[in-house]
Design a protein around this motif. Structure first.
Motif, PDB file in Angstrom:
ATOM      1  N   GLY A  18       0.815  -1.217   0.000  1.00 21.00           N
ATOM      2  CA  GLY A  18       0.000   0.000   0.000  1.00 21.00           C
ATOM      3  C   GLY A  18       0.850   1.269   0.000  1.00 21.00           C
ATOM      4  O   GLY A  18       2.000   1.259   0.442  1.00 21.00           O
ATOM      5  N   ARG A  87      -5.082   3.475  -7.301  1.00 17.39           N
ATOM      6  CA  ARG A  87      -6.316   3.183  -6.563  1.00 17.39           C
ATOM      7  C   ARG A  87      -7.570   3.293  -7.421  1.00 17.39           C
ATOM      8  O   ARG A  87      -8.675   3.053  -6.947  1.00 17.39           O
ATOM      9  CB  ARG A  87      -6.407   4.114  -5.325  1.00 17.39           C
ATOM     10  CG  ARG A  87      -5.203   3.965  -4.379  1.00 17.39           C
ATOM     11  CD  ARG A  87      -5.509   4.450  -2.989  1.00 17.39           C
ATOM     12  NE  ARG A  87      -6.663   3.762  -2.430  1.00 17.39           N
ATOM     13  CZ  ARG A  87      -7.253   4.089  -1.297  1.00 17.39           C
ATOM     14  NH1 ARG A  87      -6.774   5.079  -0.587  1.00 17.39           N
ATOM     15  NH2 ARG A  87      -8.308   3.425  -0.860  1.00 17.39           N
ATOM     16  N   LEU A 162      -2.272  13.200   4.672  1.00 18.45           N
ATOM     17  CA  LEU A 162      -2.781  12.597   3.442  1.00 18.45           C
ATOM     18  C   LEU A 162      -4.163  13.140   3.064  1.00 18.45           C
ATOM     19  O   LEU A 162      -4.412  13.515   1.922  1.00 18.45           O
ATOM     20  CB  LEU A 162      -2.858  11.074   3.650  1.00 18.45           C
ATOM     21  CG  LEU A 162      -3.268  10.254   2.452  1.00 18.45           C
ATOM     22  CD1 LEU A 162      -2.247  10.397   1.332  1.00 18.45           C
ATOM     23  CD2 LEU A 162      -3.432   8.788   2.848  1.00 18.45           C
ATOM     24  N   HIS A 163      -5.055  13.132   4.019  1.00 14.88           N
ATOM     25  CA  HIS A 163      -6.451  13.518   3.758  1.00 14.88           C
ATOM     26  C   HIS A 163      -6.936  14.484   4.840  1.00 14.88           C
ATOM     27  O   HIS A 163      -6.396  14.501   5.956  1.00 14.88           O
ATOM     28  CB  HIS A 163      -7.355  12.275   3.826  1.00 14.88           C
ATOM     29  CG  HIS A 163      -7.179  11.304   2.713  1.00 14.88           C
ATOM     30  ND1 HIS A 163      -6.912   9.970   2.924  1.00 14.88           N
ATOM     31  CD2 HIS A 163      -7.268  11.467   1.372  1.00 14.88           C
ATOM     32  CE1 HIS A 163      -6.833   9.353   1.759  1.00 14.88           C
ATOM     33  NE2 HIS A 163      -7.030  10.229   0.800  1.00 14.88           N
ATOM     34  N   GLU A 243      -0.839   4.726   6.712  1.00 11.89           N
ATOM     35  CA  GLU A 243      -1.576   5.997   6.823  1.00 11.89           C
ATOM     36  C   GLU A 243      -3.087   5.819   6.845  1.00 11.89           C
ATOM     37  O   GLU A 243      -3.840   6.709   6.437  1.00 11.89           O
ATOM     38  CB  GLU A 243      -1.178   6.978   5.703  1.00 11.89           C
ATOM     39  CG  GLU A 243       0.178   7.601   5.957  1.00 11.89           C
ATOM     40  CD  GLU A 243       0.662   8.428   4.784  1.00 11.89           C
ATOM     41  OE1 GLU A 243       0.378   9.629   4.764  1.00 11.89           O
ATOM     42  OE2 GLU A 243       1.337   7.871   3.899  1.00 11.89           O
ATOM     43  N   GLY A 244      -3.516   4.639   7.280  1.00 12.25           N
ATOM     44  CA  GLY A 244      -4.953   4.411   7.426  1.00 12.25           C
ATOM     45  C   GLY A 244      -5.400   4.787   8.831  1.00 12.25           C
ATOM     46  O   GLY A 244      -4.598   4.838   9.767  1.00 12.25           O
ATOM     47  N   CYS A 245      -6.678   5.058   8.986  1.00 10.95           N
ATOM     48  CA  CYS A 245      -7.223   5.350  10.316  1.00 10.95           C
ATOM     49  C   CYS A 245      -8.594   4.690  10.443  1.00 10.95           C
ATOM     50  O   CYS A 245      -9.084   4.096   9.471  1.00 10.95           O
ATOM     51  CB  CYS A 245      -7.273   6.848  10.576  1.00 10.95           C
ATOM     52  SG  CYS A 245      -7.529   7.854   9.145  1.00 10.95           S
ATOM     53  N   CYS A 248     -11.228   5.286   7.644  1.00 10.44           N
ATOM     54  CA  CYS A 248     -11.077   4.885   6.237  1.00 10.44           C
ATOM     55  C   CYS A 248     -11.399   3.428   5.985  1.00 10.44           C
ATOM     56  O   CYS A 248     -11.481   3.006   4.834  1.00 10.44           O
ATOM     57  CB  CYS A 248      -9.692   5.236   5.730  1.00 10.44           C
ATOM     58  SG  CYS A 248      -8.407   4.466   6.650  1.00 10.44           S
TER      59      CYS A 248
END
Ligand SMILES: NC(=O)NCCC[C@H](N)C(=O)O
Length: 258
Positions: A18, A87, A162-163, A243-245, A248
């Motif tokens: 990823g 993606r 990132l977002h 970098e996921g949370c 997401c």
């Protein structure tokens, strides 16, 4: 009509490949990630959410981060056009599921790019992060899709993470929670509560006072408990390496008409 369904997507075998943008790459244990993902789904179900699995997209390492592929406003699903080319193939499977659930479907088109992680809804206010993944055309298309339905779209610069939702989310009463060092302009948000940890800025509203949160934000969980909330804590450490949370890993569908 209230509904409590949540889209999720099982991590694929290429998860460890990823994307990482703002963090150093760290080895991901895919088997542990699968166990963490299962516990995450269990936490949703334990609080009354029916999880709906989108077919896996095993060629797309980041497909588990399903939030980035679609933005819901009422029963309208706006299919994203992810800012990262790797993606883009993730959206087809999600489109099929939301259409099957009776959503009205709309799309972000080239040259627009938009990731769902950049969109934070608080009532009818839709904050959208203009940053590394979402461009100005994406913001305009989001506005064109949702403002006629009654939304007020507020665009917010995002340069440090990132977002948008890597930096801020909101409590059930609409108070924005964020980690100031990651935010470009905290003053853009009306009622704002700073939190002491990066991942403390990420909450998924499970209903009532319950907040789904990452185990990596114990001080923020304590702060929220002290304010009368009930944190439901899950360990998503393997996804955080990418970098996921907590936000997401699912898309909540709260206003289906089907
Ligand atoms: N909404 C989100 O926070 N998505 C996380 C996406 C992480 C993934 N590795 C990416 O860079 O796209």
């Amino acid at each position: 009509m209230p509904s409590k369904k949540a889209l999720v997507r099982r991590p694929g075998p290429r998860l460890a490949e990823g994307l990482v943008t703002h963090v150093e790459r760290a080895a991901v244990d895919v088997e542990l990630a699968v166990r963490q993902w299962e516990a995450y789904g269990e936490a949703l179900r334990a609080h009354g959410w029916e999880t709906v699995e989108v077919d896996p997209a095993d060629d797309c390492p980041d497909a588990v981060f399903v939030e980035d592929t679609v933005v819901m406003y009422r029963n309208v699903a706006l299919i994203a056009r992810p800012g990262a080319e790797s993606r883009r193939d993730e959206t087809a499977g999600v489109e099929e599921v939301v259409a099957g659930l009776g959503c009205s479907v709309n799309w972000i088109w080239e040259p627009g790019t938009l990731d769902g992680g950049d969109v934070l809804k608080i009532g009818d206010t839709v904050y959208v992060g203009r940053g590394g993944r979402t461009n100005a055309a994406g913001v305009q298309q989001l506005r064109a899709a949702f403002e006629p339905l009654g939304a007020r779209v507020v665009s917010v610069p995002v340069t440090k993470v990132l977002h948008l939702k890597s930096a801020v989310t909101a409590l059930p009463d609409g108070t924005v929670v964020g980690h100031i060092p990651l935010m470009d302009m905290p003053s853009l948000f009306g009622r704002f509560l700073p939190v002491p940890e990066e991942s403390g800025a990420h909450v998924v509203l499970l209903g009532g006072a319950k907040l789904l949160m990452a185990a990596s934000a114990p001080k923020t969980a304590e702060l929220f408990t002290d304010l009368g909330y009930e944190p439901v804590v899950v360990d998503i450490g393997e996804f955080e390496k990418l970098e996921g949370c907590v936000t997401c890993l699912s898309v909540r569908l709260r206003e289906l008409y089907a």
